[in-house]
Design a protein around this motif. Sequence first.
Motif, PDB file in Angstrom:
ATOM      1  N   GLN A   1     -53.449   3.349  12.357  1.00 32.53           N
ATOM      2  CA  GLN A   1     -53.565   2.092  12.931  1.00 32.53           C
ATOM      3  C   GLN A   1     -52.204   2.003  13.941  1.00 32.53           C
ATOM      4  OE1 GLN A   1     -54.790  -0.809  10.191  1.00 32.53           O
ATOM      5  NE2 GLN A   1     -56.783  -0.095  10.101  1.00 32.53           N
ATOM      6  N   VAL A   2     -52.416   1.242  15.126  1.00 33.28           N
ATOM      7  CA  VAL A   2     -51.144   0.666  15.727  1.00 33.28           C
ATOM      8  C   VAL A   2     -50.869  -0.757  15.335  1.00 33.28           C
ATOM      9  CG1 VAL A   2     -49.966   0.139  18.080  1.00 33.28           C
ATOM     10  CG2 VAL A   2     -51.715   2.267  17.619  1.00 33.28           C
ATOM     11  N   GLN A   3     -49.645  -0.980  14.866  1.00 32.45           N
ATOM     12  CA  GLN A   3     -49.116  -2.357  14.444  1.00 32.45           C
ATOM     13  C   GLN A   3     -48.435  -3.045  15.627  1.00 32.45           C
ATOM     14  OE1 GLN A   3     -50.301  -3.581  11.536  1.00 32.45           O
ATOM     15  NE2 GLN A   3     -51.437  -1.685  11.060  1.00 32.45           N
ATOM     16  N   LEU A   4     -48.788  -4.069  15.745  1.00 36.05           N
ATOM     17  CA  LEU A   4     -48.073  -5.035  16.841  1.00 36.05           C
ATOM     18  C   LEU A   4     -47.796  -6.324  16.052  1.00 36.05           C
ATOM     19  CD1 LEU A   4     -49.888  -3.167  18.673  1.00 36.05           C
ATOM     20  CD2 LEU A   4     -49.761  -4.950  20.442  1.00 36.05           C
ATOM     21  N   VAL A   5     -46.495  -6.565  16.064  1.00 27.80           N
ATOM     22  CA  VAL A   5     -45.841  -7.768  15.265  1.00 27.80           C
ATOM     23  C   VAL A   5     -45.112  -8.566  16.214  1.00 27.80           C
ATOM     24  CG1 VAL A   5     -44.589  -8.474  13.420  1.00 27.80           C
ATOM     25  CG2 VAL A   5     -45.690  -6.474  13.263  1.00 27.80           C
ATOM     26  N   GLU A   6     -45.377  -9.946  16.490  1.00 24.81           N
ATOM     27  CA  GLU A   6     -44.779 -10.911  17.265  1.00 24.81           C
ATOM     28  C   GLU A   6     -43.948 -11.650  16.493  1.00 24.81           C
ATOM     29  OE1 GLU A   6     -48.925 -11.135  18.925  1.00 24.81           O
ATOM     30  OE2 GLU A   6     -48.308 -11.179  16.774  1.00 24.81           O
ATOM     31  N   GLY A   8     -40.365 -14.954  17.023  1.00 22.96           N
ATOM     32  CA  GLY A   8     -39.844 -15.535  17.928  1.00 22.96           C
ATOM     33  C   GLY A   8     -40.263 -17.160  18.222  1.00 22.96           C
ATOM     34  N   GLY A   9     -41.558 -17.465  17.691  1.00 18.62           N
ATOM     35  CA  GLY A   9     -42.147 -18.570  17.934  1.00 18.62           C
ATOM     36  C   GLY A   9     -41.593 -19.556  17.230  1.00 18.62           C
ATOM     37  N   GLY A  10     -42.236 -20.652  17.062  1.00 21.06           N
ATOM     38  CA  GLY A  10     -41.711 -21.900  16.299  1.00 21.06           C
ATOM     39  C   GLY A  10     -41.698 -23.327  17.252  1.00 21.06           C
ATOM     40  N   LEU A  11     -41.139 -24.194  16.692  1.00 16.74           N
ATOM     41  CA  LEU A  11     -41.344 -25.374  17.413  1.00 16.74           C
ATOM     42  C   LEU A  11     -40.132 -25.858  18.188  1.00 16.74           C
ATOM     43  CD1 LEU A  11     -42.285 -28.436  17.128  1.00 16.74           C
ATOM     44  CD2 LEU A  11     -40.631 -28.897  15.065  1.00 16.74           C
ATOM     45  N   VAL A  12     -40.335 -26.224  19.171  1.00 16.27           N
ATOM     46  CA  VAL A  12     -39.262 -26.577  20.316  1.00 16.27           C
ATOM     47  C   VAL A  12     -39.573 -27.834  21.239  1.00 16.27           C
ATOM     48  CG1 VAL A  12     -40.408 -25.162  22.320  1.00 16.27           C
ATOM     49  CG2 VAL A  12     -37.816 -25.765  22.144  1.00 16.27           C
ATOM     50  N   GLN A  13     -38.552 -28.606  21.468  1.00 13.20           N
ATOM     51  CA  GLN A  13     -38.970 -29.792  22.070  1.00 13.20           C
ATOM     52  C   GLN A  13     -38.926 -29.501  23.674  1.00 13.20           C
ATOM     53  OE1 GLN A  13     -35.116 -32.020  21.866  1.00 13.20           O
ATOM     54  NE2 GLN A  13     -36.125 -33.201  20.180  1.00 13.20           N
ATOM     55  N   ALA A  14     -39.761 -30.418  24.511  1.00 13.63           N
ATOM     56  CA  ALA A  14     -40.108 -30.156  25.778  1.00 13.63           C
ATOM     57  C   ALA A  14     -38.801 -29.968  26.489  1.00 13.63           C
ATOM     58  CB  ALA A  14     -40.988 -31.389  26.274  1.00 13.63           C
ATOM     59  N   GLY A  15     -38.691 -29.072  27.558  1.00 11.60           N
ATOM     60  CA  GLY A  15     -37.621 -28.561  28.364  1.00 11.60           C
ATOM     61  C   GLY A  15     -36.886 -27.620  27.720  1.00 11.60           C
ATOM     62  N   GLY A  16     -37.077 -27.368  26.444  1.00 18.34           N
ATOM     63  CA  GLY A  16     -36.369 -26.152  25.939  1.00 18.34           C
ATOM     64  C   GLY A  16     -37.156 -24.721  26.062  1.00 18.34           C
ATOM     65  N   SER A  17     -36.290 -23.830  25.682  1.00 13.14           N
ATOM     66  CA  SER A  17     -36.733 -22.338  25.644  1.00 13.14           C
ATOM     67  C   SER A  17     -36.940 -21.533  24.476  1.00 13.14           C
ATOM     68  CB  SER A  17     -35.546 -21.782  26.444  1.00 13.14           C
ATOM     69  OG  SER A  17     -35.283 -22.194  27.646  1.00 13.14           O
ATOM     70  N   LEU A  18     -37.755 -20.469  24.600  1.00 16.81           N
ATOM     71  CA  LEU A  18     -37.976 -19.569  23.350  1.00 16.81           C
ATOM     72  C   LEU A  18     -38.183 -18.232  24.125  1.00 16.81           C
ATOM     73  CD1 LEU A  18     -40.538 -21.417  21.041  1.00 16.81           C
ATOM     74  CD2 LEU A  18     -38.199 -20.897  20.548  1.00 16.81           C
ATOM     75  N   ARG A  19     -37.935 -17.162  23.294  1.00 19.02           N
ATOM     76  CA  ARG A  19     -38.166 -15.910  23.744  1.00 19.02           C
ATOM     77  C   ARG A  19     -38.917 -15.257  22.491  1.00 19.02           C
ATOM     78  NH1 ARG A  19     -33.930 -10.817  24.344  1.00 19.02           N
ATOM     79  NH2 ARG A  19     -33.958 -11.063  22.089  1.00 19.02           N
ATOM     80  N   LEU A  20     -40.089 -14.817  23.062  1.00 22.53           N
ATOM     81  CA  LEU A  20     -40.874 -13.980  21.951  1.00 22.53           C
ATOM     82  C   LEU A  20     -40.859 -12.562  22.207  1.00 22.53           C
ATOM     83  CD1 LEU A  20     -44.351 -15.865  22.816  1.00 22.53           C
ATOM     84  CD2 LEU A  20     -42.694 -16.502  21.176  1.00 22.53           C
ATOM     85  N   SER A  21     -40.934 -11.844  21.090  1.00 23.35           N
ATOM     86  CA  SER A  21     -40.838 -10.555  21.129  1.00 23.35           C
ATOM     87  C   SER A  21     -42.074  -9.833  20.232  1.00 23.35           C
ATOM     88  CB  SER A  21     -39.545 -10.318  20.247  1.00 23.35           C
ATOM     89  OG  SER A  21     -38.429 -10.335  20.942  1.00 23.35           O
ATOM     90  N   CYS A  22     -42.310  -8.740  20.818  1.00 24.66           N
ATOM     91  CA  CYS A  22     -43.472  -7.956  20.422  1.00 24.66           C
ATOM     92  C   CYS A  22     -42.920  -6.661  20.155  1.00 24.66           C
ATOM     93  CB  CYS A  22     -44.705  -7.852  21.075  1.00 24.66           C
ATOM     94  SG  CYS A  22     -46.216  -7.371  20.500  1.00 24.66           S
ATOM     95  N   ALA A  23     -43.221  -6.053  18.781  1.00 22.48           N
ATOM     96  CA  ALA A  23     -42.708  -4.672  18.349  1.00 22.48           C
ATOM     97  C   ALA A  23     -44.145  -4.094  17.974  1.00 22.48           C
ATOM     98  CB  ALA A  23     -41.631  -4.915  17.077  1.00 22.48           C
ATOM     99  N   ALA A  24     -44.082  -2.822  18.553  1.00 21.41           N
ATOM    100  CA  ALA A  24     -45.129  -1.835  18.402  1.00 21.41           C
ATOM    101  C   ALA A  24     -44.743  -0.828  17.293  1.00 21.41           C
ATOM    102  CB  ALA A  24     -45.825  -1.273  19.631  1.00 21.41           C
ATOM    103  N   SER A  25     -45.778  -0.118  16.810  1.00 21.82           N
ATOM    104  CA  SER A  25     -45.194   0.907  15.820  1.00 21.82           C
ATOM    105  C   SER A  25     -45.258   2.226  16.681  1.00 21.82           C
ATOM    106  CB  SER A  25     -46.308   0.959  14.695  1.00 21.82           C
ATOM    107  OG  SER A  25     -47.672   1.083  15.318  1.00 21.82           O
TER     108      SER A  25
END
Length: 113
Positions: A1-6, A8-25
């Motif tokens: 099976q190919v695994q993908l794991v996200e 970097g998510g979470g809670l942030v205030q409006a106007g803020g920034s986040l970076r999501l990452s996705c790692a594959a096997s």
Amino acid sequence: QVQLVESGGGLVQAGGSLRLSCAASRSIFTINAGWYRQAPGKPRDLVATINSGGSTNYADSVKGRFTISRDNAKNLVYLQMNSLKPEDTAVYYCKGGIRRDYWGKGIPVTVSE
């Protein structure tokens, strides 16, 4: 099976920034990679894609605020999210594939007022 794991998510205030990452096997992002999101009670929608040549496409709602990128050597795809709005609140999913599509399990992003 190919695994993908996200991550970097979470809670942030409006106007803020986040970076999501996705790692594959294994290497699956070289040809087709993308990010999608699904808000409660709504269908899963495309957010951003990147093709084999590095060309990107974005949903109108995120264009100018989000950036998709990848590191093929590390089997990683990223989504940089700036100027976040409450309307961006959703579960975000990464997708990749060469001959078929593979999906991550999703990661929640919550943007407060």
